[in-house]
Design an enzyme around this catalytic site. Structure first.
Site, short mmCIF file in Angstrom:
data_model
loop_
_atom_site.label_atom_id
_atom_site.label_comp_id
_atom_site.label_asym_id
_atom_site.label_seq_id
_atom_site.Cartn_x
_atom_site.Cartn_y
_atom_site.Cartn_z
N ARG A 127 0.83 -1.22 0.00
CA ARG A 127 0.00 0.00 0.00
C ARG A 127 0.86 1.27 0.00
NH1 ARG A 127 -5.05 -1.61 3.99
NH2 ARG A 127 -6.25 -2.64 2.36
N LYS A 176 -14.52 -11.21 7.72
CA LYS A 176 -15.31 -10.03 8.09
C LYS A 176 -16.71 -10.21 7.55
CE LYS A 176 -11.62 -6.87 7.35
NZ LYS A 176 -11.29 -5.98 6.24
N GLY A 189 -7.17 -6.90 1.47
CA GLY A 189 -5.77 -7.11 1.83
C GLY A 189 -5.39 -8.57 1.91
N GLY A 237 -13.43 -3.26 1.01
CA GLY A 237 -14.78 -2.72 1.22
C GLY A 237 -15.21 -1.78 0.11
P1 ADP Z 1 -9.97 -9.47 2.94
O1 ADP Z 1 -8.84 -8.86 3.73
O2 ADP Z 1 -9.50 -10.11 1.68
O3 ADP Z 1 -11.12 -8.54 2.75
P2 ADP Z 1 -11.05 -10.69 5.34
O4 ADP Z 1 -10.23 -9.74 6.13
O5 ADP Z 1 -12.53 -10.56 5.40
O6 ADP Z 1 -10.57 -10.71 3.81
O7 ADP Z 1 -10.76 -12.19 5.80
C1 ADP Z 1 -9.50 -12.78 5.67
C2 ADP Z 1 -9.31 -13.82 6.73
O8 ADP Z 1 -10.38 -14.73 6.73
C3 ADP Z 1 -8.07 -14.66 6.54
O9 ADP Z 1 -7.13 -14.30 7.53
C4 ADP Z 1 -8.55 -16.10 6.72
O10 ADP Z 1 -7.72 -16.85 7.56
C5 ADP Z 1 -9.91 -15.92 7.34
N1 ADP Z 1 -10.85 -17.00 7.07
C6 ADP Z 1 -11.22 -17.50 5.88
N2 ADP Z 1 -12.07 -18.54 6.04
C7 ADP Z 1 -12.25 -18.69 7.36
C8 ADP Z 1 -13.02 -19.60 8.17
N3 ADP Z 1 -13.79 -20.54 7.62
N4 ADP Z 1 -12.93 -19.47 9.51
C9 ADP Z 1 -12.16 -18.52 10.07
N5 ADP Z 1 -11.43 -17.62 9.37
C10 ADP Z 1 -11.47 -17.72 8.03
MG MG Z 2 -8.59 -8.52 5.80
#
Ligand code: ADP
Ligand code: MG
Length: 413
Positions: A40, A206, A359, A382
């Protein structure tokens, strides 16, 4: 009318001009407070270099992490300011203050072509409420606002919206930086009239923020694939158990509703990889979604789901992906995410548009080794979802407008 960008500002007029730039230095940090990934930071260097080379006096605003309107030494932007000179040629300084006398004095001392990083905006009470006093005080640092924080463009905060408005109200201008301009051009082109089939993939941890955009997505996409922890909430809505998995009880009713409305557009996992603990040396069991036991924790989608999802992605012409399919950071639970990454890279190679936002999703794509084949890896998560849901981004709508064609930088200088 289009959004004004930095290209609209004649380069000679930047000499000595006080600019306030909002960037997204919300980088992953190590436990001892060092920058763990500088993607970033590198993304906004072209804008910072341009401003500094043109002789502007540049005040840099950003948030880092989620401090609750109170200082947290582990979330100081000092660590970011320390690595910034590795990327920018201009002199960089930092003050551990955002609106106090120390910050005001440092802004006053800035000379042409210098960059000043102020302390984390989320240490300020009022920042996330877009407090008018905070906005006015931030806006008082300059008469040109440059918005380059695409990652928080969906937030109405003082540093993203209020300060820009304050500068415009005082007769200044607020424009998009080069990163924001590129992100918007790419996402708007891809999402306004997407080539079909249009497949969206949602996952990650999230849940609440994301499940709320599902309805809007259903109106725009041909298929919506759901994995990650969000899938657990949907599995419960189907009447199945999810053991000790991450879940949002208060969204189960919403999930049930979405399953009904989504019909065959909405694809849920049919199986999962589960284990009693999500650890790096786990030996997961493959469980059908109606066979998850009380002690199980869902760590990834299962092999049958992987195949179904990969086939959908491979048949798509536009793919938007946000959120890993499982806990990809641990090898026993990385298979689902890496399978989607491989299918996405494969279909992108045939000319489909593949956009990855978020991220952790971006990190997963990089780790799986296919990043260079993805059409666009966005710095936003988001914000991408909001755009895809058809919402306006407040930090973009606040910017000055122009009805002339976009000038090239050569025309402007
Ligand atoms: P991004 O940053 O791409 O928007 P998020 O922050 O929402 O994605 O989520 C990413 C995290 O979700 C990762 O660290 C991953 O380990 C976790 N994750 C994915 N599937 C599961 C699950 N079934 N249970 C718990 N955590 C999960
Ligand atoms: Mg994330």
């Amino acid at each position: 009318m289009r959004t004004k960008t930095l290209r609209d500002i004649p380069t000679p007029s930047l000499q000595g001009r006080r600019c306030v730039i909002r960037v997204d230095f919300n980088v992953p940090m190590t436990r001892d407070g060092q920058v763990a990934d500088d993607t970033r930071i590198r993304a906004v260097v072209p804008t910072l270099d341009h401003l500094a080379a043109a002789g502007a006096r540049v005040v840099i605003l950003s948030h880092l992490g989620r401090p609750r309107a109170t200082p947290d030494p582990l979330l100081s932007l000092r660590s970011v300011a320390e690595v910034l000179p590795n990327h920018c040629t201009a002199p960089v300084s930092f003050v551990p203050d955002t609106l106090g006398s120390e910050a005001i004095a440092a802004v006053g001392r800035l000379r042409d072509g210098e960059l000043l990083v102020l302390e984390n905006t989320r240490f300020l009470p009022g920042e996330t409420e877009n407090d008018p006093e905070v906005s006015a005080a931030l806006g008082a640092y300059g008469d040109l606002f440059v918005q380059d924080a695409f990652g928080v463009a969906h937030r109405s905060h003082s540093s993203t919206v209020g300060a820009a408005q304050a500068i415009i109200d005082c007769g200044g201008e607020a424009v998009a930086g080069f990163l924001l301009e590129t992100e918007l051009r790419f996402l708007q082109d891809a999402l306004t009239d997407p080539e079909r089939p249009f497949v969206a993939i949602l996952g990650g941890a999230k849940i609440s923020g994301k499940i709320d955009v599902v309805e809007a997505f259903l109106g725009r996409v041909d298929r919506l694939l759901i994995g990650g922890a969000m899938a657990n909430t949907f599995v419960r809505a189907l009447g199945c158990q999810t053991g000790k998995s991450l879940i949002e009880e208060d969204r189960i009713d919403l999930a049930r509703d979405l399953i009904e409305r989504g019909g065959d557009k909405l694809l849920l996992p049919v199986d999962f990889r589960v284990a009693p603990k999500l650890v790096g040396d786990a030996a997961p069991r493959v469980a059908r979604r109606d066979d998850i036991h009380a002690d199980d924790i869902v760590g990834d989608i299962g092999p049958a789901t992987e195949a179904i999802f990969a086939a959908e992605v491979s048949a798509a012409r536009t793919v938007v992906w946000n959120g890993p399919m499982g806990v990809f950071e641990m090898p026993p639970f990385s298979s689902g995410t890496f399978a989607i990454a491989a299918a996405s890279a494969g279909v992108a190679t045939t000319g489909a548009t593949v956009i990855v936002g978020g991220g952790d999703s971006a990190a997963a794509v990089v780790e799986s080794g296919v990043a260079d084949r993805i059409s666009h890896i966005s710095t936003g998560g988001g914000a991408v979802l909001e755009l895809l849901a058809g919402a306006a981004l407040p930090a973009v709508t606040v910017l000055s407008r122009s009805d002339s064609p976009v000038p090239s930088l050569g025309d402007a200088s």
